[in-house]
Write a protein that holds these residues in place. Structure first.
Motif, PDB file in Angstrom:
ATOM      1  N   UNK A 299      -0.715   8.629  -6.715  1.00  0.00           N
ATOM      2  CA  UNK A 299      -0.544   7.445  -6.386  1.00  0.00           C
ATOM      3  C   UNK A 299      -1.878   6.394  -6.319  1.00  0.00           C
ATOM      4  N   UNK A 300      -1.574   5.246  -6.378  1.00  0.00           N
ATOM      5  CA  UNK A 300      -2.900   4.084  -6.288  1.00  0.00           C
ATOM      6  C   UNK A 300      -3.571   4.338  -5.098  1.00  0.00           C
ATOM      7  N   UNK A 301      -4.722   4.308  -5.184  1.00  0.00           N
ATOM      8  CA  UNK A 301      -5.516   4.460  -3.891  1.00  0.00           C
ATOM      9  C   UNK A 301      -5.994   3.234  -3.265  1.00  0.00           C
ATOM     10  N   UNK A 302      -6.507   3.101  -2.483  1.00  0.00           N
ATOM     11  CA  UNK A 302      -6.930   1.850  -1.592  1.00  0.00           C
ATOM     12  C   UNK A 302      -8.087   1.113  -2.324  1.00  0.00           C
ATOM     13  N   UNK A 303      -8.823   1.604  -3.337  1.00  0.00           N
ATOM     14  CA  UNK A 303      -9.681   0.681  -3.673  1.00  0.00           C
ATOM     15  C   UNK A 303      -9.506  -0.681  -4.227  1.00  0.00           C
ATOM     16  N   UNK A 304      -8.419  -0.759  -5.072  1.00  0.00           N
ATOM     17  CA  UNK A 304      -8.249  -1.874  -5.592  1.00  0.00           C
ATOM     18  C   UNK A 304      -7.751  -2.765  -4.265  1.00  0.00           C
ATOM     19  N   UNK A 305      -7.148  -2.555  -3.485  1.00  0.00           N
ATOM     20  CA  UNK A 305      -7.017  -3.599  -2.306  1.00  0.00           C
ATOM     21  C   UNK A 305      -8.348  -3.971  -1.515  1.00  0.00           C
ATOM     22  N   UNK A 306      -9.182  -2.832  -1.573  1.00  0.00           N
ATOM     23  CA  UNK A 306     -10.326  -3.255  -0.846  1.00  0.00           C
ATOM     24  C   UNK A 306     -11.082  -4.351  -1.784  1.00  0.00           C
ATOM     25  N   UNK A 307     -11.099  -4.059  -2.965  1.00  0.00           N
ATOM     26  CA  UNK A 307     -11.717  -5.000  -3.990  1.00  0.00           C
ATOM     27  C   UNK A 307     -11.178  -6.265  -3.867  1.00  0.00           C
ATOM     28  N   UNK A 308      -9.903  -6.507  -3.625  1.00  0.00           N
ATOM     29  CA  UNK A 308      -9.163  -7.860  -3.567  1.00  0.00           C
ATOM     30  C   UNK A 308      -9.615  -8.592  -2.414  1.00  0.00           C
ATOM     31  N   UNK A 309      -9.464  -7.857  -1.305  1.00  0.00           N
ATOM     32  CA  UNK A 309     -10.181  -8.350   0.025  1.00  0.00           C
ATOM     33  C   UNK A 309     -11.754  -8.923  -0.109  1.00  0.00           C
ATOM     34  N   UNK A 310     -12.611  -7.983  -0.593  1.00  0.00           N
ATOM     35  CA  UNK A 310     -13.726  -8.028  -0.600  1.00  0.00           C
ATOM     36  C   UNK A 310     -14.121  -9.505  -1.608  1.00  0.00           C
ATOM     37  N   UNK A 311     -13.356  -9.770  -2.603  1.00  0.00           N
ATOM     38  CA  UNK A 311     -13.262 -11.105  -3.411  1.00  0.00           C
ATOM     39  C   UNK A 311     -12.665 -12.002  -3.042  1.00  0.00           C
ATOM     40  N   UNK A 312     -11.817 -11.792  -1.996  1.00  0.00           N
ATOM     41  CA  UNK A 312     -11.045 -13.043  -1.168  1.00  0.00           C
ATOM     42  C   UNK A 312     -10.131 -13.521  -2.233  1.00  0.00           C
ATOM     43  N   UNK A 313      -9.383 -12.423  -3.073  1.00  0.00           N
ATOM     44  CA  UNK A 313      -8.147 -12.728  -3.959  1.00  0.00           C
ATOM     45  C   UNK A 313      -7.127 -12.353  -3.181  1.00  0.00           C
ATOM     46  N   UNK A 314      -5.826 -12.810  -3.767  1.00  0.00           N
ATOM     47  CA  UNK A 314      -4.498 -12.674  -3.365  1.00  0.00           C
ATOM     48  C   UNK A 314      -4.199 -11.089  -3.596  1.00  0.00           C
ATOM     49  N   UNK A 315      -4.039 -10.330  -2.441  1.00  0.00           N
ATOM     50  CA  UNK A 315      -3.815  -8.972  -2.301  1.00  0.00           C
ATOM     51  C   UNK A 315      -2.367  -8.587  -2.089  1.00  0.00           C
ATOM     52  N   UNK A 316      -1.441  -9.282  -2.255  1.00  0.00           N
ATOM     53  CA  UNK A 316      -0.105  -9.052  -2.315  1.00  0.00           C
ATOM     54  C   UNK A 316       0.416  -8.134  -3.232  1.00  0.00           C
ATOM     55  N   UNK A 317       0.010  -8.310  -4.557  1.00  0.00           N
ATOM     56  CA  UNK A 317       0.518  -7.469  -5.622  1.00  0.00           C
ATOM     57  C   UNK A 317      -0.232  -6.148  -5.341  1.00  0.00           C
TER      58      UNK A 317
END
Length: 342
Positions: A299-317
């Motif tokens: 399954x998908x790891x936490x990296x994309x979520x951390x990247x979204x938060x790091x760049x202050x992007x919408x992380x709901x998806x």
């Protein structure tokens, strides 16, 4: 009531599978995946019960990005012999399957008028496997110790190459300059300053120099790096609790359909492509082929979520894809393991 759920959840591990229940599911996959849900649930409960505030998810994520995960990456690569990475067919097959899935998801999300930054993060969610937290222990339990070498290589490729590609496209989308040379120079400088890129590069350089890490520094890296995954998972739970209340007020059209499509790419398309590559195009020895297929099916790891938060992007998806893919992997990975017959 909430804490009772967390404490009693591990008791499911003691459940004896009835006759006919898949042994791989009950004895191998379930004990590894349940703690992941427990950590996400802990963060969710802490936010719902107001034990942690509104900024907790963002601040905890910053701790992971700037401290915990760089320490983990440096520690792993500083102890990795470069000869271990000299597996060209495995490297090419794993990277190519990830690149094809990433490119396909990116093209689709851009076609749906998604901003390139958010589309890049979504695409990373469709191709970034949870190799470290699920992959390594799952390979050791099901494929044996011989699978750890290819599993470590897949982990390094996922964290460094696949993640770096996601960061590159995010930075590309954030640049306003039209001159491509200037854009590339700005992106390169930002990548070299990114702690998640700088740490593995420093680890490789440290290994090449043949340095030995002093015992206190080694313990420091182990303690700090060990906090990366649990803190990231708790941060996801914190975000999910806040995001759910926002969704009830502002529903996002097509969000669930798009999330399910990204999950299908991650759990079905990527391992299918990897199977085609390692079995037909670039044939590998059985243990290396099976490990490549299993690692790509995670399954998908936490990296994309951390990247979204790091760049202050919408992380709901991203949070949806992580949660849904982890839940669905209970079935898909179990079926795959039964087919591989480890």
């Amino acid at each position: 009531m909430y804490w009772t759920a967390i404490i009693t959840l591990p008791r499911l591990l003691e459940y004896k599978a009835p006759l006919g229940a898949p042994k791989v599911f009950m004895q191998k996959t379930l004990p590894i995946v349940i703690p992941i849900f427990a950590l996400i649930l802990a963060g969710y409960i802490c936010r719902k019960r107001q034990l942690l505030g509104e900024t907790a998810a963002s601040e905890l994520n910053k701790f992971v990005v700037y401290l915990a995960l760089p320490a983990l990456l440096f520690d792993v690569l500083s102890h990795t012999q470069l000869s271990t990475l000299n597996q060209p067919r495995f490297l090419l097959a794993y990277c190519l399957s990830s690149a094809l899935v990433f490119s396909g998801a990116l093209a689709l999300r851009l076609f749906q008028s998604r901003h390139i930054v958010d589309a890049s993060i979504d695409s990373l969610g469709a191709s970034y496997a949870n190799t470290g937290f699920i992959g390594l222990p799952l390979c050791a339990l099901t494929l044996g110790s011989e699978s750890l070498a290819p599993a470590i290589i897949a982990t390094i490729l996922t964290v460094c190459v696949v993640f770096a590609a996601g960061v590159f496209f995010v930075e590309l989308g954030l640049q306003q300059e039209r001159h491509m040379g200037k854009v590339l120079s700005v992106i390169t400088l930002k990548l070299l300053r990114n702690p998640l890129i700088l740490a593995p590069l420093a680890g490789i350089a440290y290994s090449l120099c043949g340095f030995t890490t002093p015992a206190p520094a080694e313990q420091f890296l182990k303690l700090l790096g060990g906090a990366a995954t649990p803190c990231a998972l708790v941060s996801i739970g914190l975000f999910l609790a806040a995001e759910k209340s926002v969704e009830q007020k502002i529903p996002v059209p097509g969000a669930r359909r798009n999330a399910l499509f990204l999950v299908a790419l991650k759990l079905i398309a990527q391992p299918a492509l990897t199977w085609l590559l390692v079995m037909r195009v670039l044939p590998l020895p059985p243990i290396w082929a099976n490990t490549a297929i299993l690692m790509s099916a995670l399954p998908t790891g936490t990296g994309p979520y951390m990247l979204a938060e790091f760049y202050h992007r919408e992380a709901a998806m991203t949070s949806r894809v992580i949660l849904l893919s982890t839940a669905a992997s209970l079935i898909t990975v179990s079926v795959l393991l039964g087919w591989l017959q480890p």
